[in-house]
Design a protein around this motif. Structure first.
Motif, mmCIF file in Angstrom:
data_model
loop_
_atom_site.group_PDB
_atom_site.id
_atom_site.type_symbol
_atom_site.label_atom_id
_atom_site.label_comp_id
_atom_site.label_asym_id
_atom_site.label_seq_id
_atom_site.Cartn_x
_atom_site.Cartn_y
_atom_site.Cartn_z
ATOM 1 N N GLN A 37 -65.712 -16.442 -20.490
ATOM 2 C CA GLN A 37 -66.905 -15.810 -21.050
ATOM 3 C C GLN A 37 -67.855 -16.841 -21.660
ATOM 4 O OE1 GLN A 37 -67.448 -12.420 -20.659
ATOM 5 N NE2 GLN A 37 -65.669 -12.779 -19.364
ATOM 6 N N GLY A 38 -67.452 -18.105 -21.652
ATOM 7 C CA GLY A 38 -68.288 -19.175 -22.185
ATOM 8 C C GLY A 38 -68.349 -19.172 -23.705
ATOM 9 N N GLU A 39 -67.264 -18.744 -24.350
ATOM 10 C CA GLU A 39 -67.257 -18.717 -25.805
ATOM 11 C C GLU A 39 -65.929 -19.225 -26.346
ATOM 12 O OE1 GLU A 39 -67.978 -14.662 -27.144
ATOM 13 O OE2 GLU A 39 -66.776 -13.888 -25.513
ATOM 14 N N SER A 40 -65.926 -19.555 -27.614
ATOM 15 C CA SER A 40 -64.693 -20.000 -28.257
ATOM 16 C C SER A 40 -63.794 -18.795 -28.496
ATOM 17 C CB SER A 40 -65.015 -20.662 -29.594
ATOM 18 O OG SER A 40 -65.522 -19.701 -30.516
ATOM 19 N N MET A 41 -62.527 -19.071 -28.779
ATOM 20 C CA MET A 41 -61.612 -17.974 -29.120
ATOM 21 C C MET A 41 -62.112 -17.263 -30.367
ATOM 22 S SD MET A 41 -57.588 -18.689 -28.420
ATOM 23 C CE MET A 41 -57.421 -19.874 -29.706
ATOM 24 N N ASN A 42 -62.592 -18.013 -31.330
ATOM 25 C CA ASN A 42 -63.084 -17.418 -32.564
ATOM 26 C C ASN A 42 -64.246 -16.462 -32.279
ATOM 27 O OD1 ASN A 42 -62.897 -17.535 -35.598
ATOM 28 N ND2 ASN A 42 -65.056 -18.025 -35.311
ATOM 29 N N ILE A 51 -54.134 -14.310 -37.583
ATOM 30 C CA ILE A 51 -53.490 -13.270 -36.786
ATOM 31 C C ILE A 51 -52.328 -13.878 -36.014
ATOM 32 C CG2 ILE A 51 -55.603 -11.911 -36.559
ATOM 33 C CD1 ILE A 51 -55.737 -12.907 -33.624
ATOM 34 N N ARG A 52 -51.368 -13.056 -35.717
ATOM 35 C CA ARG A 52 -50.226 -13.491 -34.911
ATOM 36 C C ARG A 52 -50.212 -12.671 -33.636
ATOM 37 N NH1 ARG A 52 -48.089 -13.694 -40.288
ATOM 38 N NH2 ARG A 52 -47.341 -15.795 -40.750
ATOM 39 N N VAL A 53 -49.944 -13.354 -32.539
ATOM 40 C CA VAL A 53 -49.875 -12.692 -31.234
ATOM 41 C C VAL A 53 -48.550 -13.067 -30.579
ATOM 42 C CG1 VAL A 53 -52.387 -12.620 -30.926
ATOM 43 C CG2 VAL A 53 -51.111 -14.590 -30.098
ATOM 44 N N PRO A 54 -48.081 -12.239 -29.645
ATOM 45 C CA PRO A 54 -46.843 -12.576 -28.942
ATOM 46 C C PRO A 54 -46.970 -13.914 -28.207
ATOM 47 C CG PRO A 54 -47.478 -10.303 -28.497
ATOM 48 C CD PRO A 54 -48.636 -10.952 -29.211
ATOM 49 N N LYS A 55 -45.857 -14.620 -28.084
ATOM 50 C CA LYS A 55 -45.849 -15.902 -27.360
ATOM 51 C C LYS A 55 -46.525 -15.740 -26.010
ATOM 52 C CE LYS A 55 -42.649 -18.802 -29.452
ATOM 53 N NZ LYS A 55 -43.233 -19.955 -30.030
ATOM 54 N N GLY A 56 -47.388 -16.671 -25.678
ATOM 55 C CA GLY A 56 -48.106 -16.666 -24.412
ATOM 56 C C GLY A 56 -49.447 -15.960 -24.473
ATOM 57 N N GLN A 57 -49.643 -15.082 -25.457
ATOM 58 C CA GLN A 57 -50.893 -14.319 -25.547
ATOM 59 C C GLN A 57 -52.071 -15.205 -25.955
ATOM 60 O OE1 GLN A 57 -51.124 -11.366 -24.425
ATOM 61 N NE2 GLN A 57 -53.156 -10.773 -25.077
ATOM 62 N N LYS A 58 -51.824 -16.203 -26.783
ATOM 63 C CA LYS A 58 -52.901 -17.114 -27.199
ATOM 64 C C LYS A 58 -53.532 -17.788 -25.976
ATOM 65 C CE LYS A 58 -53.821 -21.227 -29.964
ATOM 66 N NZ LYS A 58 -53.233 -22.240 -30.852
ATOM 67 N N LYS A 59 -52.684 -18.208 -25.050
ATOM 68 C CA LYS A 59 -53.165 -18.859 -23.827
ATOM 69 C C LYS A 59 -54.037 -17.903 -23.017
ATOM 70 C CE LYS A 59 -51.288 -21.381 -19.872
ATOM 71 N NZ LYS A 59 -50.047 -21.831 -19.221
ATOM 72 N N VAL A 60 -53.628 -16.641 -22.931
ATOM 73 C CA VAL A 60 -54.383 -15.626 -22.187
ATOM 74 C C VAL A 60 -55.737 -15.380 -22.854
ATOM 75 C CG1 VAL A 60 -54.392 -13.185 -21.500
ATOM 76 C CG2 VAL A 60 -52.298 -14.534 -21.276
ATOM 77 N N ILE A 61 -55.728 -15.263 -24.193
ATOM 78 C CA ILE A 61 -56.974 -15.028 -24.937
ATOM 79 C C ILE A 61 -57.915 -16.206 -24.768
ATOM 80 C CG2 ILE A 61 -57.956 -14.757 -27.255
ATOM 81 C CD1 ILE A 61 -55.297 -13.251 -27.964
ATOM 82 N N LYS A 62 -57.379 -17.432 -24.889
ATOM 83 C CA LYS A 62 -58.222 -18.629 -24.737
ATOM 84 C C LYS A 62 -58.827 -18.693 -23.346
ATOM 85 C CE LYS A 62 -58.815 -23.429 -25.541
ATOM 86 N NZ LYS A 62 -60.143 -23.397 -25.023
ATOM 87 N N ALA A 63 -58.034 -18.402 -22.323
ATOM 88 C CA ALA A 63 -58.542 -18.438 -20.939
ATOM 89 C C ALA A 63 -59.660 -17.418 -20.758
ATOM 90 C CB ALA A 63 -57.402 -18.175 -19.954
ATOM 91 N N HIS A 64 -59.480 -16.227 -21.314
ATOM 92 C CA HIS A 64 -60.515 -15.205 -21.193
ATOM 93 C C HIS A 64 -61.789 -15.636 -21.912
ATOM 94 C CE1 HIS A 64 -62.302 -11.293 -20.601
ATOM 95 N NE2 HIS A 64 -62.697 -11.358 -21.867
ATOM 96 N N ALA A 65 -61.646 -16.147 -23.124
ATOM 97 C CA ALA A 65 -62.808 -16.616 -23.884
ATOM 98 C C ALA A 65 -63.539 -17.717 -23.119
ATOM 99 C CB ALA A 65 -62.379 -17.117 -25.262
ATOM 100 N N ASP A 66 -62.783 -18.626 -22.529
ATOM 101 C CA ASP A 66 -63.387 -19.699 -21.733
ATOM 102 C C ASP A 66 -64.200 -19.148 -20.567
ATOM 103 O OD1 ASP A 66 -62.261 -21.617 -23.401
ATOM 104 O OD2 ASP A 66 -60.635 -22.129 -22.010
#
Length: 68
Positions: free
Chosen positions: A46-51, A29-44
């Motif tokens: 929640q105590g889970e991986s981005m996947n 998947i492709r996300v807008p620049k900066g969105q990956k960082k936001v998704i990773k932070a949220h997953a973290d």
């Protein structure tokens, strides 16, 4: 300095590749620049991986969509 020993043999590499080929599929998947960082932070938080987070988000959305 002593050379580090690698326990990741060619046989282990082949076994891992075979396991992945038989058990999972890749989706890119492709996300807008900066969105990956936001998704990773949220997953973290929640105590889970981005996947795991992305799979959970997809599963929950598909379940919710069935109810509509």
């Amino acid at each position: 300095m002593p050379e580090e020993k690698s326990y990741y043999t060619d046989a282990r590499k082949r076994a891992n590749e075979k396991y992945l080929k038989e058990t999972v599929e890749d989706i890119r998947i492709r996300v807008p620049k900066g969105q990956k960082k936001v998704i990773k932070a949220h997953a973290d938080t929640q105590g889970e991986s981005m996947n795991s987070f992305v799979i959970r988000a997809i599963d929950e959305t598909m379940e919710r969509d069935k109810e509509e």
